[in-house]
Write an enzyme that holds these catalytic residues in place. Structure first.
Site, short mmCIF file in Angstrom:
data_model
loop_
_atom_site.label_atom_id
_atom_site.label_comp_id
_atom_site.label_asym_id
_atom_site.label_seq_id
_atom_site.Cartn_x
_atom_site.Cartn_y
_atom_site.Cartn_z
N LYS A 179 19.60 -20.17 -0.86
CA LYS A 179 19.42 -19.67 -2.22
C LYS A 179 20.75 -19.03 -2.65
O LYS A 179 21.08 -17.91 -2.27
CB LYS A 179 18.29 -18.65 -2.29
CG LYS A 179 17.98 -18.21 -3.71
CD LYS A 179 18.34 -16.74 -3.87
CE LYS A 179 18.29 -16.27 -5.28
NZ LYS A 179 19.55 -16.45 -5.99
N GLU A 254 24.90 -9.00 6.00
CA GLU A 254 26.28 -8.65 5.67
C GLU A 254 26.22 -7.94 4.32
O GLU A 254 26.03 -8.56 3.28
CB GLU A 254 27.15 -9.91 5.58
CG GLU A 254 27.36 -10.62 6.90
CD GLU A 254 28.23 -9.84 7.87
OE1 GLU A 254 28.84 -8.82 7.45
OE2 GLU A 254 28.29 -10.22 9.05
N CYS A 288 33.69 -7.47 -0.46
CA CYS A 288 33.04 -6.42 0.32
C CYS A 288 34.05 -5.66 1.19
O CYS A 288 33.80 -4.53 1.57
CB CYS A 288 31.95 -7.01 1.19
SG CYS A 288 32.58 -8.39 2.17
N GLU A 385 30.34 1.82 -3.98
CA GLU A 385 31.21 0.64 -3.91
C GLU A 385 31.74 0.35 -5.32
O GLU A 385 30.95 0.21 -6.26
CB GLU A 385 30.36 -0.53 -3.39
CG GLU A 385 31.14 -1.73 -2.98
CD GLU A 385 30.23 -2.82 -2.37
OE1 GLU A 385 29.02 -2.85 -2.67
OE2 GLU A 385 30.77 -3.64 -1.61
P1 NAP Z 1 23.09 -8.82 -4.60
O1 NAP Z 1 22.73 -8.40 -5.96
O2 NAP Z 1 22.52 -8.09 -3.46
O3 NAP Z 1 22.71 -10.38 -4.52
C1 NAP Z 1 22.99 -11.15 -3.39
C2 NAP Z 1 22.02 -12.31 -3.33
O4 NAP Z 1 20.70 -11.79 -3.18
C3 NAP Z 1 21.98 -13.18 -4.60
O5 NAP Z 1 21.74 -14.50 -4.25
C4 NAP Z 1 20.80 -12.59 -5.33
O6 NAP Z 1 20.20 -13.50 -6.24
C5 NAP Z 1 19.87 -12.33 -4.19
N1 NAP Z 1 18.81 -11.36 -4.48
C6 NAP Z 1 18.78 -10.37 -5.40
N2 NAP Z 1 17.59 -9.74 -5.37
C7 NAP Z 1 16.84 -10.36 -4.41
C8 NAP Z 1 15.52 -10.18 -3.92
N3 NAP Z 1 14.72 -9.24 -4.39
N4 NAP Z 1 15.10 -11.00 -2.94
C9 NAP Z 1 15.89 -11.98 -2.45
N5 NAP Z 1 17.14 -12.20 -2.89
C10 NAP Z 1 17.62 -11.38 -3.85
O7 NAP Z 1 24.66 -8.83 -4.37
P2 NAP Z 1 25.80 -9.48 -5.27
O8 NAP Z 1 25.99 -8.61 -6.45
O9 NAP Z 1 25.54 -10.92 -5.49
O10 NAP Z 1 27.06 -9.39 -4.29
C11 NAP Z 1 27.83 -8.28 -4.17
C12 NAP Z 1 27.44 -7.46 -2.96
O11 NAP Z 1 27.54 -8.27 -1.80
C13 NAP Z 1 28.36 -6.29 -2.72
O12 NAP Z 1 27.63 -5.17 -2.34
C14 NAP Z 1 29.24 -6.78 -1.58
O13 NAP Z 1 29.84 -5.77 -0.81
C15 NAP Z 1 28.29 -7.58 -0.79
N6 NAP Z 1 29.00 -8.55 0.05
C16 NAP Z 1 29.04 -8.33 1.40
C17 NAP Z 1 29.73 -9.19 2.22
C18 NAP Z 1 29.77 -8.98 3.70
O14 NAP Z 1 30.13 -9.92 4.40
N7 NAP Z 1 29.41 -7.81 4.21
C19 NAP Z 1 30.40 -10.29 1.68
C20 NAP Z 1 30.35 -10.49 0.29
C21 NAP Z 1 29.63 -9.60 -0.49
P3 NAP Z 1 20.55 -13.46 -7.82
O15 NAP Z 1 21.99 -13.75 -7.93
O16 NAP Z 1 19.69 -14.53 -8.36
O17 NAP Z 1 20.20 -12.09 -8.30
#
Ligand code: NAP
Length: 482
Positions: A179, A254, A288, A385
């Site tokens: 997804k 992650e 991240c 963040e």
């Molecule tokens: P996010 O809002 O948590 O979304 C990540 C993924 O989860 C998206 O595909 C999102 O779908 C999905 N999602 C959202 N709500 C969900 C739910 N209730 N159930 C299942 N899936 C759900 O994060 P983001 O804004 O895309 O990414 C930024 C974040 O990722 C930052 O905090 C960053 O630090 C972190 N990150 C961490 C790493 C690492 O390796 N540690 C690497 C890259 C990014 P939708 O897009 O459809 O909402």
């Protein structure tokens, strides 16, 4: 700009068929550099997810039993297919995500590199023979693919995160459901297209886009899903952990970061500035492992602040596909608003904006690369963040003070330090509560290393020899009567 229209898939890949959402609903995919709609992908929900899970579940036994040499050959083909489409995949990534083309090229290369790494690791998923404490017995362990794996990925690295997740899952013999983030679905759907082209059997790779809540709800509650691998925010990661508890799934997380970047008096100033530019402004600050807080020792603070802010003000802000672009747009209006709020909060608490501090004259989602001096622990970005192009500078005097401040967060993903004191380097390794530490270096990630956070930044490792472990179960057998 390289044409990528042949790689656009505006449908879900479920059980080997490219299909629309059941109700025909779609989500617009926009280019953050100019707001144009570049594609429409399915807005799917729970029933489509259930079919994808069933497909992966049906495909699992045969795929898991595929001779290893055949599986490795498929993985190698996937690696080659990514490289054959390198330019077009990079152009597509820049178009939907906004990052400079040079960074997009790097990300796609990294996707291929992870696939190749795990193709090689698949041959080394050894078990063990354990010396038996009781005569007449043989004790041994074997390793087996966990089953159906669901991968949920973020918008900031929509391609390479699948290299780290599909790579080990498929190499281990698991079947998958992906997804992708709704903002950047094309770079996820293309993996379905390439997997199909390379000959992965029906049901081994399913990709579907749509409602995170509905797709996520089905994934976490469906007992046929053995494992979830998630990259995204800590808030959603915690929610998934809680939701998946009822079926005791294996979870790899992650999550978010709040990386400190410490510059000691004995640092090489030029290298520290160059490192800080990359660690802070890559992907417009939206990674991240981007540094969130720059701690600079008093003896070098003024020189660092002046050289760094000059380098920051020289960054070229432009659409990612423009020649020489160094910082593209932010992902959406909410991100721009969050950045503006951080700056207002810092100013109200005594921070001094020495470069930038406002939306960019290009308008839209572009924000000026920003440096804020005299940052303090009570400012919001000290604990939250940033995920944008703001670099706060904090002054410190002693090593102890810097380490304590660096660790004063719930996150523990990446940390950086510039120093030439070898004793200090080892003290930092012992005391910094981070999973990834860069000393005099910021480009520290590659398939060979165990990527992953401590504390609330996550669970598990991606890459390295550890990266495939989470996709394998260990079985122990005792043979008696020998
Ligand atoms: P996010 O809002 O948590 O979304 C990540 C993924 O989860 C998206 O595909 C999102 O779908 C999905 N999602 C959202 N709500 C969900 C739910 N209730 N159930 C299942 N899936 C759900 O994060 P983001 O804004 O895309 O990414 C930024 C974040 O990722 C930052 O905090 C960053 O630090 C972190 N990150 C961490 C790493 C690492 O390796 N540690 C690497 C890259 C990014 P939708 O897009 O459809 O909402």
């Amino acid at each position: 700009m390289t044409d990528f229209s042949h790689l656009i898939r505006e449908a879900n890949l479920i059980d080997g068929q490219w299909v629309a959402a059941d109700d025909g609903g779609t989500i617009d995919v926009t280019n953050p550099a100019d707001g144009t709609v570049i594609a429409r992908v399915p807005n799917s929900g729970a029933t489509e997810t259930q079919r994808a899970i069933n497909s992966a579940h049906t495909a699992f036994p045969e795929y898991a039993a595929m001779p290893l040499s055949e599986r490795v050959a498929l993985m190698r083909r996937l690696h080659d297919a990514i490289l054959d489409n390198h330019e077009a995949m990079a152009a597509m990534l820049t178009a939907e995500q906004g990052k400079p083309l040079s960074e997009a090229r790097g990300e796609v290369a990294s996707s291929a590199a992870y696939v190749l790494w795990f193709a090689e690791e698949a041959r080394r998923t050894n078990g063990a023979i354990i010396p038996a404490p009781i005569p007449g017995r043989k004790l041994l362990t074997t390793r087996h693919p966990v089953g159906v794996v669901a991968a949920i990925t973020p918008w900031n690295f929509p391609s390479s995160m699948l290299g780290r997740k599909l790579g080990p899952a498929l190499a281990a013999g698991c079947t998958t459901i992906v997804k992708p983030a709704s903002a950047t679905p094309l770079s996820g759907l293309v993996w379905g297209h390439l997997a199909e082209q390379c000959g992965f059997p029906r049901g081994t790779v399913n990709v579907l886009t749509g409602s995170a809540r509905l797709i996520g709800g089905e994934i976490t509650s469906n007992p046929k899903v053995a494992k979830i691998t998630f990259t995204g925010s800590t808030a959603i990661g915690k929610q998934l952990l809680a939701e998946a508890a009822s079926t005791v799934k294996r979870m790899s997380m992650e999550l978010g970061g709040n990386a400190p970047f410490i510059v000691f008096d004995d640092a090489d100033l030029e290298k520290a500035v160059a490192g800080a530019i990359i660690a802070k402004f890559r992907n417009a600050g939206q990674t991240c492992i981007c540094t969130n807080r720059l701690y600079v020792q008093s003896g070098i603070y003024d020189r660092f602040a002046s050289a760094f802010s000059k380098a920051v003000s020289d960054l070229k802000v432009a659409p990612g596909n423009e020649e020489g672009a160094e910082q593209g747009p932010l992902i959406d209006a909410a991100a721009l608003e969050k950045i503006s709020d951080f700056v207002a909060d810092a100013k109200a608490k005594g921070g001094e904006v020495i470069t930038g501090g406002a939306p960019h004259s290009r308008g839209g989602l572009f924000y000026q690369p920003t440096v804020i001096a005299d940052a303090t622990a009570d400012m919001r970005f000290s604990t939250e963040e940033i995920f944008g192009p703001i670099a706060p500078l904090y002054r410190f005097d002693t090593e102890d003070e810097a380490i304590n401040a660096a660790n004063d967060t719930d996150y523990g993903l990446a940390a950086y330090a510039y120093t030439r004191d070898i004793g200090r380097v080892f003290r930092l390794q012992d005391r910094l509560e981070y999973g990834l530490i860069g000393i005099n270096e910021v480009l520290i990630v590659s398939p060979e290393i165990p990527f992953g956070g401590l504390k609330e930044s996550g669970l598990g490792k991606e890459g390295s020899w550890q990266g495939i472990d989470d996709y394998l179960d260990t079985k122990f057998m005792c043979i008696g009567g020998i």
